[in-house]
Motif scaffolding. Structure first.
Motif, PDB file in Angstrom:
ATOM      1  N   GLY A 104       2.653  10.737  12.372  1.00 14.16           N
ATOM      2  CA  GLY A 104       3.835  10.761  11.517  1.00 14.16           C
ATOM      3  C   GLY A 104       4.058   9.472  10.757  1.00 14.16           C
ATOM      4  O   GLY A 104       5.053   9.323  10.066  1.00 14.16           O
ATOM      5  N   GLY A 105       3.122   8.522  10.846  1.00 13.75           N
ATOM      6  CA  GLY A 105       3.296   7.213  10.232  1.00 13.75           C
ATOM      7  C   GLY A 105       3.065   7.172   8.733  1.00 13.75           C
ATOM      8  O   GLY A 105       3.558   6.282   8.071  1.00 13.75           O
ATOM      9  N   ARG A 106       2.310   8.104   8.201  1.00 15.67           N
ATOM     10  CA  ARG A 106       2.103   8.180   6.745  1.00 15.67           C
ATOM     11  C   ARG A 106       2.544   9.550   6.292  1.00 15.67           C
ATOM     12  O   ARG A 106       2.076  10.560   6.795  1.00 15.67           O
ATOM     13  N   PHE A 107       3.444   9.565   5.342  1.00 17.13           N
ATOM     14  CA  PHE A 107       3.894  10.832   4.782  1.00 17.13           C
ATOM     15  C   PHE A 107       2.830  11.369   3.830  1.00 17.13           C
ATOM     16  O   PHE A 107       2.132  10.606   3.179  1.00 17.13           O
ATOM     17  N   ALA A 108       2.749  12.680   3.735  1.00 16.61           N
ATOM     18  CA  ALA A 108       1.865  13.285   2.745  1.00 16.61           C
ATOM     19  C   ALA A 108       2.453  12.988   1.365  1.00 16.61           C
ATOM     20  O   ALA A 108       3.638  13.202   1.140  1.00 16.61           O
ATOM     21  N   GLU A 109       1.640  12.444   0.493  1.00 17.87           N
ATOM     22  CA  GLU A 109       2.112  12.063  -0.837  1.00 17.87           C
ATOM     23  C   GLU A 109       1.309  12.766  -1.914  1.00 17.87           C
ATOM     24  O   GLU A 109       0.158  13.109  -1.718  1.00 17.87           O
ATOM     25  N   SER A 110       1.941  12.928  -3.071  1.00 16.34           N
ATOM     26  CA  SER A 110       1.237  13.512  -4.205  1.00 16.34           C
ATOM     27  C   SER A 110       0.495  12.435  -4.997  1.00 16.34           C
ATOM     28  O   SER A 110      -0.322  12.754  -5.847  1.00 16.34           O
ATOM     29  N   LEU A 111       0.775  11.162  -4.698  1.00 20.48           N
ATOM     30  CA  LEU A 111       0.079  10.069  -5.381  1.00 20.48           C
ATOM     31  C   LEU A 111      -1.347   9.950  -4.864  1.00 20.48           C
ATOM     32  O   LEU A 111      -1.607  10.174  -3.679  1.00 20.48           O
ATOM     33  N   THR A 112      -2.247   9.550  -5.731  1.00 24.57           N
ATOM     34  CA  THR A 112      -3.612   9.283  -5.300  1.00 24.57           C
ATOM     35  C   THR A 112      -3.635   7.988  -4.507  1.00 24.57           C
ATOM     36  O   THR A 112      -2.682   7.203  -4.520  1.00 24.57           O
ATOM     37  N   GLU A 113      -4.746   7.750  -3.828  1.00 26.14           N
ATOM     38  CA  GLU A 113      -4.884   6.501  -3.084  1.00 26.14           C
ATOM     39  C   GLU A 113      -4.744   5.300  -4.023  1.00 26.14           C
ATOM     40  O   GLU A 113      -4.088   4.318  -3.686  1.00 26.14           O
ATOM     41  N   GLU A 114      -5.344   5.378  -5.202  1.00 26.38           N
ATOM     42  CA  GLU A 114      -5.262   4.278  -6.167  1.00 26.38           C
ATOM     43  C   GLU A 114      -3.816   4.014  -6.586  1.00 26.38           C
ATOM     44  O   GLU A 114      -3.398   2.868  -6.735  1.00 26.38           O
ATOM     45  N   GLU A 115      -3.045   5.084  -6.763  1.00 24.22           N
ATOM     46  CA  GLU A 115      -1.634   4.932  -7.137  1.00 24.22           C
ATOM     47  C   GLU A 115      -0.826   4.335  -5.982  1.00 24.22           C
ATOM     48  O   GLU A 115       0.066   3.513  -6.200  1.00 24.22           O
ATOM     49  N   GLN A 116      -1.159   4.722  -4.764  1.00 30.35           N
ATOM     50  CA  GLN A 116      -0.478   4.157  -3.600  1.00 30.35           C
ATOM     51  C   GLN A 116      -0.814   2.666  -3.449  1.00 30.35           C
ATOM     52  O   GLN A 116       0.053   1.860  -3.115  1.00 30.35           O
ATOM     53  N   VAL A 117      -2.065   2.308  -3.701  1.00 32.30           N
ATOM     54  CA  VAL A 117      -2.471   0.900  -3.653  1.00 32.30           C
ATOM     55  C   VAL A 117      -1.717   0.115  -4.725  1.00 32.30           C
ATOM     56  O   VAL A 117      -1.196  -0.977  -4.459  1.00 32.30           O
ATOM     57  N   ALA A 118      -1.623   0.661  -5.929  1.00 31.44           N
ATOM     58  CA  ALA A 118      -0.890  -0.012  -7.014  1.00 31.44           C
ATOM     59  C   ALA A 118       0.577  -0.191  -6.649  1.00 31.44           C
ATOM     60  O   ALA A 118       1.163  -1.251  -6.888  1.00 31.44           O
ATOM     61  N   ARG A 119       1.175   0.819  -6.035  1.00 32.53           N
ATOM     62  CA  ARG A 119       2.581   0.717  -5.624  1.00 32.53           C
ATOM     63  C   ARG A 119       2.733  -0.381  -4.565  1.00 32.53           C
ATOM     64  O   ARG A 119       3.667  -1.181  -4.621  1.00 32.53           O
ATOM     65  N   THR A 120       1.812  -0.422  -3.619  1.00 35.86           N
ATOM     66  CA  THR A 120       1.856  -1.450  -2.571  1.00 35.86           C
ATOM     67  C   THR A 120       1.762  -2.842  -3.189  1.00 35.86           C
ATOM     68  O   THR A 120       2.527  -3.744  -2.839  1.00 35.86           O
ATOM     69  N   ARG A 121       0.845  -3.008  -4.120  1.00 34.21           N
ATOM     70  CA  ARG A 121       0.701  -4.310  -4.792  1.00 34.21           C
ATOM     71  C   ARG A 121       1.962  -4.671  -5.573  1.00 34.21           C
ATOM     72  O   ARG A 121       2.387  -5.834  -5.575  1.00 34.21           O
ATOM     73  N   ASP A 122       2.569  -3.692  -6.243  1.00 31.03           N
ATOM     74  CA  ASP A 122       3.801  -3.936  -6.999  1.00 31.03           C
ATOM     75  C   ASP A 122       4.941  -4.359  -6.076  1.00 31.03           C
ATOM     76  O   ASP A 122       5.707  -5.267  -6.390  1.00 31.03           O
ATOM     77  N   LYS A 123       5.070  -3.701  -4.935  1.00 30.94           N
ATOM     78  CA  LYS A 123       6.140  -4.043  -3.991  1.00 30.94           C
ATOM     79  C   LYS A 123       5.919  -5.430  -3.395  1.00 30.94           C
ATOM     80  O   LYS A 123       6.861  -6.187  -3.211  1.00 30.94           O
ATOM     81  N   LEU A 124       4.666  -5.765  -3.122  1.00 32.56           N
ATOM     82  CA  LEU A 124       4.361  -7.103  -2.625  1.00 32.56           C
ATOM     83  C   LEU A 124       4.668  -8.149  -3.697  1.00 32.56           C
ATOM     84  O   LEU A 124       5.271  -9.190  -3.411  1.00 32.56           O
ATOM     85  N   ALA A 125       4.294  -7.878  -4.944  1.00 33.19           N
ATOM     86  CA  ALA A 125       4.564  -8.801  -6.044  1.00 33.19           C
ATOM     87  C   ALA A 125       6.067  -9.004  -6.230  1.00 33.19           C
ATOM     88  O   ALA A 125       6.517 -10.126  -6.482  1.00 33.19           O
ATOM     89  N   ALA A 126       6.854  -7.944  -6.077  1.00 32.19           N
ATOM     90  CA  ALA A 126       8.314  -8.064  -6.197  1.00 32.19           C
ATOM     91  C   ALA A 126       8.876  -8.985  -5.122  1.00 32.19           C
ATOM     92  O   ALA A 126       9.758  -9.802  -5.391  1.00 32.19           O
ATOM     93  N   PHE A 127       8.365  -8.861  -3.891  1.00 32.83           N
ATOM     94  CA  PHE A 127       8.804  -9.756  -2.818  1.00 32.83           C
ATOM     95  C   PHE A 127       8.434 -11.196  -3.141  1.00 32.83           C
ATOM     96  O   PHE A 127       9.261 -12.107  -3.021  1.00 32.83           O
ATOM     97  N   LEU A 128       7.191 -11.427  -3.559  1.00 33.67           N
ATOM     98  CA  LEU A 128       6.761 -12.787  -3.867  1.00 33.67           C
ATOM     99  C   LEU A 128       7.562 -13.350  -5.058  1.00 33.67           C
ATOM    100  O   LEU A 128       7.924 -14.528  -5.055  1.00 33.67           O
ATOM    101  N   ASP A 129       7.854 -12.527  -6.067  1.00 31.91           N
ATOM    102  CA  ASP A 129       8.688 -12.983  -7.182  1.00 31.91           C
ATOM    103  C   ASP A 129      10.045 -13.483  -6.701  1.00 31.91           C
ATOM    104  O   ASP A 129      10.562 -14.485  -7.201  1.00 31.91           O
ATOM    105  N   ARG A 130      10.630 -12.774  -5.736  1.00 30.57           N
ATOM    106  CA  ARG A 130      11.940 -13.186  -5.208  1.00 30.57           C
ATOM    107  C   ARG A 130      11.872 -14.529  -4.509  1.00 30.57           C
ATOM    108  O   ARG A 130      12.854 -15.272  -4.460  1.00 30.57           O
ATOM    109  N   LEU A 131      10.706 -14.886  -3.966  1.00 31.85           N
ATOM    110  CA  LEU A 131      10.546 -16.200  -3.329  1.00 31.85           C
ATOM    111  C   LEU A 131      10.557 -17.326  -4.350  1.00 31.85           C
ATOM    112  O   LEU A 131      10.837 -18.476  -4.016  1.00 31.85           O
ATOM    113  N   PHE A 132      10.269 -16.992  -5.615  1.00 31.00           N
ATOM    114  CA  PHE A 132      10.210 -18.018  -6.656  1.00 31.00           C
ATOM    115  C   PHE A 132      11.464 -18.088  -7.513  1.00 31.00           C
ATOM    116  O   PHE A 132      11.582 -18.961  -8.369  1.00 31.00           O
ATOM    117  N   ASP A 133      12.422 -17.147  -7.355  1.00 31.36           N
ATOM    118  CA  ASP A 133      13.655 -17.158  -8.171  1.00 31.36           C
ATOM    119  C   ASP A 133      14.405 -18.466  -7.997  1.00 31.36           C
ATOM    120  O   ASP A 133      14.513 -19.002  -6.945  1.00 31.36           O
TER     121      ASP A 133
END
Length: 164
Positions: free
Chosen positions: A135-164
């Motif tokens: 139950g740890g990963r929900f079934a998603e309609s996004l491809t693996e590449e899209e999920q990887v891109a989302r993960t990178r975007d969320k990580l980048a948003a966190f790192l951006d907040r460290l520099f504000d």
């Protein structure tokens, strides 16, 4: 992510002093890490339960951050979801980690928090290289590449907040 050497890792930290960065306990298995499957290098300090580190390519440079790990809440049965990879884990599998902000704001004590997989294996969960509890990963309609891109975007948003 490209394979990193100790010198690159230690020189990347933006929210601690050079002295602190030189004392960080680096993972001993750097050569064995699955670099092609990683969006960031993350590890917990083996000598203390309240420290973690994350190194990622961010805005065309290597950025390392030192994180404080919130203590687990004993006796609480729950599931948590990682804010970066959207994997759910039971119990203490997701932890609040906070990083001191870079620069003057960090010296004033300001920090930013994010809920992350406690083992910092977000990249491997998203790619199916590591399997979470049932139950740890929900079934998603996004491809693996899209999920990887989302993960990178969320990580980048966190790192951006460290520099504000």
């Amino acid at each position: 992510m490209k394979a990193l050497a100790e010198r690159e890792i230690r020189g990347s930290f933006v929210n601690c002093t050079k002295g602190e960065a030189s004392r960080i306990a680096l993972p001993r298995d750097l050569a064995a890490r699955p670099w092609d499957d990683l969006d960031f290098l993350g590890w917990r300090d083996p000598s203390t339960l309240d420290r973690a580190y994350l190194v990622a390519e961010h805005r065309d440079r290597l950025v390392g951050v030192s994180l404080r790990v919130a203590p687990p809440r004993p006796g609480i049965l729950h599931r948590g979801m990682c804010s970066v990879c959207l994997t759910t884990h039971p119990g203490s599998g997701v932890t609040l980690m906070t990083g001191r902000k870079a620069g003057a704001a960090g010296r004033q004590g300001n920090s930013v928090g994010v809920y992350l997989c406690t083992d910092l294996a977000c990249s491997l969960y998203v790619r199916g290289r590591k399997v979470p509890e049932p139950g740890g990963r929900f079934a998603e309609s996004l491809t693996e590449e899209e999920q990887v891109a989302r993960t990178r975007d969320k990580l980048a948003a966190f790192l951006d907040r460290l520099f504000d």
